[in-house]
Design a protein around this motif. Structure first.
Motif, mmCIF file in Angstrom:
data_model
loop_
_atom_site.group_PDB
_atom_site.id
_atom_site.type_symbol
_atom_site.label_atom_id
_atom_site.label_comp_id
_atom_site.label_asym_id
_atom_site.label_seq_id
_atom_site.Cartn_x
_atom_site.Cartn_y
_atom_site.Cartn_z
ATOM 1 N N GLU A 49 -26.939 -7.406 7.503
ATOM 2 C CA GLU A 49 -25.828 -8.363 7.468
ATOM 3 C C GLU A 49 -25.868 -9.209 6.200
ATOM 4 O O GLU A 49 -24.829 -9.528 5.628
ATOM 5 N N ALA A 50 -27.060 -9.546 5.726
ATOM 6 C CA ALA A 50 -27.181 -10.301 4.476
ATOM 7 C C ALA A 50 -26.641 -9.483 3.304
ATOM 8 O O ALA A 50 -26.007 -10.033 2.391
ATOM 9 N N ALA A 51 -26.859 -8.181 3.335
ATOM 10 C CA ALA A 51 -26.320 -7.312 2.276
ATOM 11 C C ALA A 51 -24.802 -7.358 2.258
ATOM 12 O O ALA A 51 -24.186 -7.365 1.188
ATOM 13 N N PHE A 52 -24.187 -7.415 3.433
ATOM 14 C CA PHE A 52 -22.730 -7.518 3.500
ATOM 15 C C PHE A 52 -22.240 -8.828 2.908
ATOM 16 O O PHE A 52 -21.211 -8.880 2.240
ATOM 17 N N LEU A 53 -22.965 -9.894 3.160
ATOM 18 C CA LEU A 53 -22.569 -11.212 2.663
ATOM 19 C C LEU A 53 -22.766 -11.332 1.156
ATOM 20 O O LEU A 53 -21.989 -11.995 0.475
ATOM 21 N N ARG A 54 -23.791 -10.696 0.634
ATOM 22 C CA ARG A 54 -24.120 -10.827 -0.787
ATOM 23 C C ARG A 54 -23.355 -9.862 -1.685
ATOM 24 O O ARG A 54 -23.218 -10.116 -2.872
ATOM 25 N N SER A 55 -22.881 -8.761 -1.128
ATOM 26 C CA SER A 55 -22.247 -7.743 -1.968
ATOM 27 C C SER A 55 -20.831 -7.431 -1.490
ATOM 28 O O SER A 55 -20.654 -6.763 -0.463
ATOM 29 N N PRO A 56 -19.828 -7.855 -2.245
ATOM 30 C CA PRO A 56 -18.453 -7.502 -1.882
ATOM 31 C C PRO A 56 -18.231 -5.985 -1.867
ATOM 32 O O PRO A 56 -17.429 -5.484 -1.085
ATOM 33 N N THR A 57 -18.960 -5.267 -2.722
ATOM 34 C CA THR A 57 -18.820 -3.808 -2.761
ATOM 35 C C THR A 57 -19.287 -3.184 -1.456
ATOM 36 O O THR A 57 -18.604 -2.323 -0.883
ATOM 37 N N VAL A 58 -20.447 -3.618 -0.972
ATOM 38 C CA VAL A 58 -20.969 -3.103 0.294
ATOM 39 C C VAL A 58 -20.002 -3.455 1.426
ATOM 40 O O VAL A 58 -19.673 -2.606 2.264
ATOM 41 N N ALA A 59 -19.524 -4.674 1.436
ATOM 42 C CA ALA A 59 -18.595 -5.112 2.478
ATOM 43 C C ALA A 59 -17.308 -4.293 2.433
ATOM 44 O O ALA A 59 -16.772 -3.893 3.469
ATOM 45 N N ARG A 60 -16.821 -4.030 1.240
ATOM 46 C CA ARG A 60 -15.579 -3.260 1.095
ATOM 47 C C ARG A 60 -15.780 -1.814 1.547
ATOM 48 O O ARG A 60 -14.928 -1.239 2.220
ATOM 49 N N LEU A 61 -16.908 -1.226 1.200
ATOM 50 C CA LEU A 61 -17.187 0.148 1.632
ATOM 51 C C LEU A 61 -17.230 0.254 3.152
ATOM 52 O O LEU A 61 -16.814 1.261 3.728
ATOM 53 N N TRP A 62 -17.759 -0.792 3.797
ATOM 54 C CA TRP A 62 -17.907 -0.759 5.244
ATOM 55 C C TRP A 62 -16.562 -0.687 5.964
ATOM 56 O O TRP A 62 -16.489 -0.253 7.112
ATOM 57 N N THR A 63 -15.481 -1.093 5.318
ATOM 58 C CA THR A 63 -14.170 -1.057 5.976
ATOM 59 C C THR A 63 -13.624 0.359 6.111
ATOM 60 O O THR A 63 -12.671 0.580 6.848
ATOM 61 N N ARG A 64 -14.214 1.300 5.426
ATOM 62 C CA ARG A 64 -13.757 2.693 5.507
ATOM 63 C C ARG A 64 -14.220 3.322 6.818
ATOM 64 O O ARG A 64 -15.407 3.313 7.146
ATOM 65 N N PRO A 65 -13.289 3.902 7.581
ATOM 66 C CA PRO A 65 -13.668 4.518 8.860
ATOM 67 C C PRO A 65 -14.742 5.594 8.715
ATOM 68 O O PRO A 65 -15.648 5.684 9.546
ATOM 69 N N ALA A 66 -14.682 6.381 7.650
ATOM 70 C CA ALA A 66 -15.682 7.439 7.469
ATOM 71 C C ALA A 66 -17.077 6.854 7.269
ATOM 72 O O ALA A 66 -18.069 7.420 7.747
ATOM 73 N N VAL A 67 -17.171 5.724 6.600
ATOM 74 C CA VAL A 67 -18.467 5.075 6.380
ATOM 75 C C VAL A 67 -18.991 4.528 7.705
ATOM 76 O O VAL A 67 -20.169 4.692 8.038
ATOM 77 N N GLN A 68 -18.116 3.910 8.486
ATOM 78 C CA GLN A 68 -18.535 3.378 9.785
ATOM 79 C C GLN A 68 -18.989 4.500 10.714
ATOM 80 O O GLN A 68 -20.036 4.401 11.353
#
Length: 118
Positions: A49-68
């Motif tokens: 979760e800290a990685a999501f907060l610190r990296s907009p790129t990681v957070a943005r990638l997570w929104t992709r259904p295939a990544v989830q």
């Protein structure tokens, strides 16, 4: 709650059911009370979760259904492989990681704040 968060929560719930089913089938539910499983599962979830907060790129990638979906499949694969190689403690730790995710999601929803991955 956005569709991305709903999908993420649903996939996490499905993974939780799968991990718990494995522990039940193998009569290893008691490993959920092991301090090592609790500590490692919570710690890793907080780091993710800290990685999501610190990296907009990681957070943005997570929104992709295939990544989830791929991440959920990967988590289950790690659970199965971990169980085969190291026993139920790995599955219990993954379960505690998901419990931590749900706790953080509840705090987020109760606070009315938006998640970085929305």
């Amino acid at each position: 709650m956005t569709a991305t968060v709903r999908r993420d929560a649903l996939l996490a719930a499905l993974a939780s059911v799968g991990l718990l089913a494995l522990l039940i089938a193998e009569r290893a539910v008691d490993t959920l009370t092991a301090p090592a499983a609790i500590a490692s599962g919570v710690a890793v979830a907080l780091l993710v979760e800290a990685a999501f907060l610190r990296s907009p790129t990681v957070a943005r990638l997570w929104t992709r259904p295939a990544v989830q979906l791929g991440s959920t499949a990967g988590l289950l694969a790690v659970g199965l492989a971990g169980y085969a190689l190291a026993g139920p403690l790995v599955v219990a730790a993954l379960s505690w990681g998901l419990v931590t995710y749900f706790a953080l999601l509840c705090v987020l929803l109760a606070s009315g704040r938006r998640r970085a991955t929305e």
